[in-house]
Design a protein around this motif. Structure first.
Motif, PDB file in Angstrom:
ATOM      1  N   PHE A   1      69.206 -80.270 102.461  1.00 14.98           N
ATOM      2  CA  PHE A   1      68.033 -80.926 101.875  1.00 14.98           C
ATOM      3  C   PHE A   1      67.395 -79.960 100.891  1.00 14.98           C
ATOM      4  O   PHE A   1      67.336 -78.760 101.158  1.00 14.98           O
ATOM      5  N   ALA A   2      66.892 -80.483  99.754  1.00 17.54           N
ATOM      6  CA  ALA A   2      66.228 -79.614  98.778  1.00 17.54           C
ATOM      7  C   ALA A   2      65.047 -80.339  98.138  1.00 17.54           C
ATOM      8  O   ALA A   2      65.040 -81.571  98.033  1.00 17.54           O
ATOM      9  N   PHE A   3      64.077 -79.526  97.691  1.00 18.96           N
ATOM     10  CA  PHE A   3      62.820 -80.036  97.151  1.00 18.96           C
ATOM     11  C   PHE A   3      62.353 -79.145  96.002  1.00 18.96           C
ATOM     12  O   PHE A   3      62.276 -77.924  96.165  1.00 18.96           O
ATOM     13  N   THR A   4      62.018 -79.734  94.860  1.00 22.77           N
ATOM     14  CA  THR A   4      61.369 -79.012  93.774  1.00 22.77           C
ATOM     15  C   THR A   4      60.376 -79.959  93.112  1.00 22.77           C
ATOM     16  O   THR A   4      60.679 -81.142  92.936  1.00 22.77           O
ATOM     17  N   GLY A   5      59.186 -79.468  92.786  1.00 21.59           N
ATOM     18  CA  GLY A   5      58.230 -80.390  92.197  1.00 21.59           C
ATOM     19  C   GLY A   5      56.877 -79.795  91.904  1.00 21.59           C
ATOM     20  O   GLY A   5      56.623 -78.616  92.133  1.00 21.59           O
ATOM     21  N   PHE A   6      56.010 -80.652  91.384  1.00 21.66           N
ATOM     22  CA  PHE A   6      54.610 -80.337  91.112  1.00 21.66           C
ATOM     23  C   PHE A   6      53.771 -81.136  92.101  1.00 21.66           C
ATOM     24  O   PHE A   6      53.474 -82.316  91.866  1.00 21.66           O
ATOM     25  N   ALA A   7      53.410 -80.507  93.201  1.00 22.80           N
ATOM     26  CA  ALA A   7      52.648 -81.193  94.236  1.00 22.80           C
ATOM     27  C   ALA A   7      51.250 -81.537  93.747  1.00 22.80           C
ATOM     28  O   ALA A   7      50.751 -80.970  92.774  1.00 22.80           O
ATOM     29  N   THR A   8      50.637 -82.473  94.442  1.00 24.34           N
ATOM     30  CA  THR A   8      49.251 -82.831  94.161  1.00 24.34           C
ATOM     31  C   THR A   8      48.361 -81.653  94.541  1.00 24.34           C
ATOM     32  O   THR A   8      48.820 -80.738  95.227  1.00 24.34           O
ATOM     33  N   PRO A   9      47.110 -81.599  94.111  1.00 26.22           N
ATOM     34  CA  PRO A   9      46.325 -82.694  93.541  1.00 26.22           C
ATOM     35  C   PRO A   9      46.684 -82.958  92.076  1.00 26.22           C
ATOM     36  O   PRO A   9      47.203 -82.089  91.393  1.00 26.22           O
ATOM     37  N   ILE A  10      46.412 -84.188  91.663  1.00 25.55           N
ATOM     38  CA  ILE A  10      46.629 -84.590  90.279  1.00 25.55           C
ATOM     39  C   ILE A  10      45.607 -83.861  89.412  1.00 25.55           C
ATOM     40  O   ILE A  10      44.421 -83.852  89.711  1.00 25.55           O
ATOM     41  N   ASP A  11      46.103 -83.223  88.359  1.00 29.16           N
ATOM     42  CA  ASP A  11      45.198 -82.499  87.458  1.00 29.16           C
ATOM     43  C   ASP A  11      45.591 -82.800  86.014  1.00 29.16           C
ATOM     44  O   ASP A  11      46.203 -83.824  85.738  1.00 29.16           O
ATOM     45  N   ASN A  12      45.274 -81.889  85.106  1.00 30.66           N
ATOM     46  CA  ASN A  12      45.563 -82.117  83.686  1.00 30.66           C
ATOM     47  C   ASN A  12      47.043 -82.013  83.335  1.00 30.66           C
ATOM     48  O   ASN A  12      47.435 -82.379  82.234  1.00 30.66           O
ATOM     49  N   ASN A  13      47.846 -81.490  84.237  1.00 30.37           N
ATOM     50  CA  ASN A  13      49.282 -81.412  84.009  1.00 30.37           C
ATOM     51  C   ASN A  13      49.862 -82.820  84.156  1.00 30.37           C
ATOM     52  O   ASN A  13      49.767 -83.423  85.230  1.00 30.37           O
ATOM     53  N   PRO A  14      50.457 -83.362  83.100  1.00 31.50           N
ATOM     54  CA  PRO A  14      50.988 -84.729  83.192  1.00 31.50           C
ATOM     55  C   PRO A  14      52.104 -84.878  84.227  1.00 31.50           C
ATOM     56  O   PRO A  14      52.440 -85.988  84.607  1.00 31.50           O
ATOM     57  N   GLN A  15      52.650 -83.766  84.696  1.00 30.37           N
ATOM     58  CA  GLN A  15      53.721 -83.825  85.694  1.00 30.37           C
ATOM     59  C   GLN A  15      53.202 -83.684  87.126  1.00 30.37           C
ATOM     60  O   GLN A  15      53.995 -83.712  88.064  1.00 30.37           O
TER      61      GLN A  15
END
Length: 150
Positions: free
Chosen positions: A91-105
């Motif tokens: 299993f693998a995970f990569t990302g931009f976790a929340t909170p939602i901010d000014n980064n569109p990603q």
């Protein structure tokens, strides 16, 4: 997580993990189950790009070309972890976790698993402003359900 554990027991499969934004959440959850050591062999928490390239062996050119949060990078994470730990499922995970901010990603991640030498990679996106722990939990549940429904 218990459904995954039962699936592993029933099929006598081993797993490993390669976690970035989840920071070991997946590993923690599986190791909270008695008997997990029979199936969970270990994993990596590769939070930085440096760890991904220098320890795990992800090609820096893949990160430069596609970004650290991408289908291509997750594909490398799955393959490199499988090469090193040789488990039935990775299993693998990569990302931009929340909170939602000014980064569109913000809230966009790639999560996946490798089984029988085939990689299954999915975009996972949350638009609600969840806590980071809720985001991690949801992404783990999402990918486990994808495997179990395969």
């Amino acid at each position: 997580m218990k459904e995954l554990f039962e699936y592993l027991k029933l099929n006598n499969l081993t797993i490993s993990s390669c976690e970035s934004f989840t920071g070991g959440y997946f590993s923690n959850e599986i190791t909270n189950i008695t008997g997990a050591s029979n199936y969970y062999k270990g994993g990596f928490v590769c939070y930085s790009d440096e760890f991904k390239t220098k320890v795990l062996g992800v090609d820096i050119e893949v990160i430069k070309k596609y970004g650290v949060v991408s289908f291509e990078t997750l594909n490398e994470m799955l393959d490199k972890t499988h090469e090193m730990l040789k488990t039935d499922i990775v299993f693998a995970f990569t990302g931009f976790a929340t909170p939602i901010d000014n980064n569109p990603q913000s809230g966009i991640s790639y999560v996946g698993f490798k089984i029988k030498n085939k990689n299954y990679i999915f975009e996972f996106k949350e638009t609600k402003n969840l806590t980071r722990e809720e985001y991690k939990k949801n992404s783990c549940e999402f990918i486990i359900n994808k495997l179990l429904n395969l």
